[in-house]
Design a protein around this motif. Structure first.
Motif: not given
Length: 106
Positions: A28, A50, A53, A55
């Motif tokens: 991340t 972000l 994050m 998957d």
């Protein structure tokens, strides 16, 4: 996700290679934006890091061509790329222009 050999690093990015390595390791990264060639290979898209994050984002067939600390830097990069493309080719072709991109402040 793949990475362009000549990735553009925004001036406000403190540790470009470190950010790239984290992304390559699927770690991340917060408060950064990437510019990538979309899945069609014809357009550029801006993604906040972000988003990765989630998957399923790692499996997207995108090629990272730029990393920026702020969204406005990423937008400015694309704007500069548009202007240079029109000057060079007479039309906007962002992906075609990438190898020829020159920072305006250099």
């Amino acid at each position: 996700m793949t990475f362009d050999d000549n990735i553009i690093i925004g001036k406000s990015v403190f540790d470009g290679p470190g950010v790239i390595n984290k992304l390559k390791e699927n770690k991340t990264v917060i408060n950064h934006y990437i510019v990538a060639v979309d899945v069609s290979g014809k357009n550029l898209e801006i993604y906040p890091t972000l988003q990765f994050m989630n998957d399923h984002m790692w499996d997207r067939n995108i090629k990272v061509v730029g990393i920026f600390r702020r969204n406005d830097e990423a937008v400015e990069f694309i704007s500069d790329l548009c202007e240079q493309s029109v000057k060079k080719f007479g039309e906007v072709d962002l992906v075609r222009m990438l190898p020829y991109y020159v920072r305006e402040d250099e």
